[in-house]
Design a protein around this motif. Structure first.
Motif, mmCIF file in Angstrom:
data_model
loop_
_atom_site.group_PDB
_atom_site.id
_atom_site.type_symbol
_atom_site.label_atom_id
_atom_site.label_comp_id
_atom_site.label_asym_id
_atom_site.label_seq_id
_atom_site.Cartn_x
_atom_site.Cartn_y
_atom_site.Cartn_z
ATOM 1 N N GLN A 34 -11.963 -0.007 -6.775
ATOM 2 C CA GLN A 34 -12.346 -0.951 -5.732
ATOM 3 C C GLN A 34 -11.506 -2.218 -5.829
ATOM 4 O O GLN A 34 -11.040 -2.749 -4.822
ATOM 5 C CB GLN A 34 -13.837 -1.277 -5.823
ATOM 6 C CG GLN A 34 -14.333 -2.161 -4.711
ATOM 7 C CD GLN A 34 -14.228 -1.504 -3.341
ATOM 8 O OE1 GLN A 34 -14.299 -0.279 -3.225
ATOM 9 N NE2 GLN A 34 -14.019 -2.307 -2.324
ATOM 10 N N LYS A 35 -11.284 -2.710 -7.057
ATOM 11 C CA LYS A 35 -10.470 -3.914 -7.242
ATOM 12 C C LYS A 35 -9.032 -3.681 -6.805
ATOM 13 O O LYS A 35 -8.398 -4.548 -6.220
ATOM 14 C CB LYS A 35 -10.511 -4.377 -8.694
ATOM 15 C CG LYS A 35 -11.803 -5.062 -9.060
ATOM 16 C CD LYS A 35 -11.751 -5.600 -10.465
ATOM 17 C CE LYS A 35 -13.061 -6.288 -10.800
ATOM 18 N NZ LYS A 35 -13.067 -6.830 -12.148
ATOM 19 N N ILE A 36 -8.512 -2.503 -7.109
ATOM 20 C CA ILE A 36 -7.137 -2.201 -6.698
ATOM 21 C C ILE A 36 -7.058 -2.120 -5.181
ATOM 22 O O ILE A 36 -6.144 -2.669 -4.559
ATOM 23 C CB ILE A 36 -6.637 -0.910 -7.376
ATOM 24 C CG1 ILE A 36 -6.465 -1.165 -8.877
ATOM 25 C CG2 ILE A 36 -5.331 -0.448 -6.749
ATOM 26 C CD1 ILE A 36 -6.103 0.051 -9.680
ATOM 27 N N ARG A 37 -8.032 -1.467 -4.543
ATOM 28 C CA ARG A 37 -8.038 -1.394 -3.077
ATOM 29 C C ARG A 37 -8.148 -2.793 -2.467
ATOM 30 O O ARG A 37 -7.444 -3.115 -1.501
ATOM 31 C CB ARG A 37 -9.206 -0.523 -2.603
ATOM 32 C CG ARG A 37 -8.948 0.948 -2.738
ATOM 33 C CD ARG A 37 -10.024 1.773 -2.033
ATOM 34 N NE ARG A 37 -9.869 3.165 -2.412
ATOM 35 C CZ ARG A 37 -10.572 3.771 -3.370
ATOM 36 N NH1 ARG A 37 -11.518 3.128 -4.024
ATOM 37 N NH2 ARG A 37 -10.341 5.038 -3.655
ATOM 38 N N LYS A 50 -1.771 0.685 4.597
ATOM 39 C CA LYS A 50 -2.802 1.670 4.869
ATOM 40 C C LYS A 50 -2.208 2.687 5.835
ATOM 41 O O LYS A 50 -1.865 2.368 6.967
ATOM 42 C CB LYS A 50 -4.038 1.006 5.466
ATOM 43 C CG LYS A 50 -5.273 1.841 5.383
ATOM 44 C CD LYS A 50 -6.493 1.013 5.745
ATOM 45 C CE LYS A 50 -7.744 1.759 5.351
ATOM 46 N NZ LYS A 50 -8.946 0.979 5.675
ATOM 47 N N ILE A 51 -2.066 3.926 5.348
ATOM 48 C CA ILE A 51 -1.479 4.992 6.153
ATOM 49 C C ILE A 51 -2.510 6.102 6.292
ATOM 50 O O ILE A 51 -3.011 6.622 5.284
ATOM 51 C CB ILE A 51 -0.182 5.529 5.507
ATOM 52 C CG1 ILE A 51 0.817 4.374 5.368
ATOM 53 C CG2 ILE A 51 0.400 6.677 6.314
ATOM 54 C CD1 ILE A 51 2.063 4.718 4.598
ATOM 55 N N ASP A 52 -2.826 6.431 7.532
ATOM 56 C CA ASP A 52 -3.839 7.447 7.834
ATOM 57 C C ASP A 52 -5.163 7.143 7.130
ATOM 58 O O ASP A 52 -5.838 8.039 6.627
ATOM 59 C CB ASP A 52 -3.350 8.852 7.449
ATOM 60 C CG ASP A 52 -2.174 9.312 8.284
ATOM 61 O OD1 ASP A 52 -2.103 8.898 9.475
ATOM 62 O OD2 ASP A 52 -1.332 10.068 7.772
ATOM 63 N N GLY A 53 -5.529 5.872 7.063
ATOM 64 C CA GLY A 53 -6.802 5.480 6.483
ATOM 65 C C GLY A 53 -6.816 5.414 4.964
ATOM 66 O O GLY A 53 -7.869 5.190 4.367
#
Length: 157
Positions: A34-37, A50-53
């Protein structure tokens, strides 16, 4: 970059799970992912898209994060520690010099210049006096506040 290309052949970008592995974090931990996202979303990991979600981080950008290229760093100049110079001294020196040069101007017959110098010296001298009065008043106020605070506390408390 070489290590990333060797470890991830035929890949141009990595997912958050793969980035966690490269960064040496537990890729099974939901909090780490989650932190990386969130870092990809906020821009902490520059180049993430963000590619294809799904979030992906290009290998070149990950390599830059792991081993940043040196760049010119501006080092702020810090004043020497030690005695702070007074702002009063130069102004007192101005008052003294202005009075002297006013006398010189009077001697050579330049009365208008002499009066201008006297006026400037008087203005600076009055500013210095007002600042001194304000400092004295603040010190007096602080000592009164401390005395009043001391009266509020007795040995019986």
């Amino acid at each position: 970059m070489e290590n990333l290309r060797r470890d991830w052949p035929k890949r141009h970008a990595l997912t958050p799970e793969e980035v966690a592995v490269v960064l040496g974090r537990n890729s099974n931990s939901r909090g780490v992912l989650q932190k990386i996202r969130e870092g990809m979303k906020s821009g902490r990991y520059p180049g993430a898209r963000k590619i294809d979600g799904h979030w992906q981080l290009p290998l070149e950008d990950l390599a830059e994060i792991l081993d940043p290229t040196p760049e010119t760093v501006m080092v702020p100049v810090v004043a020497k520690a030690g005695r702070r110079r007074s702002q009063v001294g130069p102004r007192i020196r101005f008052v003294i010099n202005a009075r002297f040069f006013a006398q010189v101007c009077d001697s050579i017959g330049y009365a208008q210049g002499a009066q201008a110098l006297r006026n400037d010296a008087w203005t600076v001298r009055e500013e210095l006096r007002q600042e001194d009065y304000a400092r004295r008043a603040e010190r007096s106020k602080m000592s009164l506040v401390e005395a009043l605070a001391g009266l509020g506390h007795t040995k019986d408390d």
